[in-house]
Design a protein around this motif. Structure first.
Motif, mmCIF file in Angstrom:
data_model
loop_
_atom_site.group_PDB
_atom_site.id
_atom_site.type_symbol
_atom_site.label_atom_id
_atom_site.label_comp_id
_atom_site.label_asym_id
_atom_site.label_seq_id
_atom_site.Cartn_x
_atom_site.Cartn_y
_atom_site.Cartn_z
ATOM 1 N N LEU A 1 -6.217 3.716 -5.610
ATOM 2 C CA LEU A 1 -5.914 3.560 -4.176
ATOM 3 C C LEU A 1 -5.240 4.777 -3.554
ATOM 4 N N GLY A 2 -5.082 5.833 -4.328
ATOM 5 C CA GLY A 2 -4.507 7.058 -3.765
ATOM 6 C C GLY A 2 -2.994 7.136 -3.805
ATOM 7 N N GLY A 3 -2.351 6.206 -4.476
ATOM 8 C CA GLY A 3 -0.899 6.280 -4.647
ATOM 9 C C GLY A 3 -0.140 5.309 -3.758
ATOM 10 N N PHE A 4 1.143 5.166 -4.071
ATOM 11 C CA PHE A 4 2.012 4.265 -3.314
ATOM 12 C C PHE A 4 2.444 4.910 -2.002
ATOM 13 N N ILE A 5 2.669 4.068 -1.002
ATOM 14 C CA ILE A 5 3.180 4.527 0.289
ATOM 15 C C ILE A 5 4.697 4.458 0.234
ATOM 16 N N GLU A 6 5.347 5.575 0.515
ATOM 17 C CA GLU A 6 6.813 5.601 0.482
ATOM 18 C C GLU A 6 7.362 4.791 1.634
ATOM 19 N N GLN A 7 8.295 3.898 1.295
ATOM 20 C CA GLN A 7 8.914 3.051 2.316
ATOM 21 C C GLN A 7 10.150 3.755 2.873
ATOM 22 N N PRO A 8 10.336 3.727 4.208
ATOM 23 C CA PRO A 8 11.554 4.325 4.773
ATOM 24 C C PRO A 8 12.780 3.567 4.284
ATOM 25 N N GLN A 9 13.762 4.306 3.808
ATOM 26 C CA GLN A 9 14.962 3.682 3.267
ATOM 27 C C GLN A 9 15.922 3.324 4.391
ATOM 28 N N VAL A 10 16.359 2.069 4.386
ATOM 29 C CA VAL A 10 17.338 1.614 5.377
ATOM 30 C C VAL A 10 18.726 1.955 4.848
ATOM 31 N N PRO A 11 19.485 2.816 5.561
ATOM 32 C CA PRO A 11 20.807 3.184 5.055
ATOM 33 C C PRO A 11 21.731 1.968 4.993
#
Length: 200
Positions: free
Chosen positions: A107-117
């Motif tokens: 699938l072309g790799g994982f999508i990085e999730q924005p980190q909630v501070p």
């Protein structure tokens, strides 16, 4: 009749599961409920599912004209060594692979999730009554946590709030405050004074 659940997901959802692991079986034609029940039965008999544990659900997704099933390892007790051997031995039959291998390779790799501070923690003491002192302490904690861009916004909202209570609530949206327990002693003492006044 089985209570196990099959839920449909997209490949985009799969690409957001970078913190999870599971078993992907490819080319699962026919009745999906039978697949879920059959895999539970097979892995139990082979001593892979432990202590009465089983997959209560599976996720189905379509890719490359194949119907595939994902069995998440979350909340399931497994003998991972035996499962790895089972996966290799049955690969020709089920096309089994790990989720962590399938997504990057197919699938072309994982999508990085924005980190909630995470909100910094601030203890609010009984003697706190000066909103500017509290704002100053909250600002310092936000700065230390690398959240400088939220400081001006917090100040503007507090200035426009018009009251100590509202401003305190706004600050609580930016820092995790330990609010003191409300004291009920003054009310008790007032009742005692009122009673003594009537007694006289």
């Amino acid at each position: 009749m089985s209570d196990n659940i099959i839920r449909e997901i997209t490949t985009d959802e799969l690409r957001k599961m970078d913190k999870q692991e599971g078993l992907v079986l490819q080319g699962c034609g026919g009745d999906l409920q039978e697949w879920l029940d059959g895999i539970n039965s097979m892995l139990t008999e082979d001593g892979i599912l432990l202590n009465g544990s089983h997959f209560e659900s599976a996720s189905v997704f379509q890719h490359d004209d194949l119907t595939n099933l994902l069995f998440s390892f979350e909340g399931v007790k497994l003998d991972m060594g035996k499962l790895a051997m089972w996966r290799l031995q049955t690969h020709g039959r089920f096309g089994g692979t790990w989720l962590s291998d399938y997504v990057p390779n197919r699938l072309g790799g994982f999508i990085e999730q924005p980190q909630v501070p995470q909100k910094p923690k601030m203890e609010l003491l009984d003697q706190d009554g000066n909103i500017f002192a509290i704002l100053g302490r909250a600002s310092m904690l936000l700065k230390e946590a690398g959240m400088r861009n939220q400081i001006d916004e917090m100040f503007r909202r507090c200035e426009a709030s018009g009251s100590y209570g509202k401003a305190l609530g706004i600050i609580g949206e930016y820092v995790d405050m330990d609010l003191p327990e409300p004291s009920i002693e003054p009310q008790k003492s007032q009742k005692k004074k009122a009673r003594s006044a009537y007694e006289r």
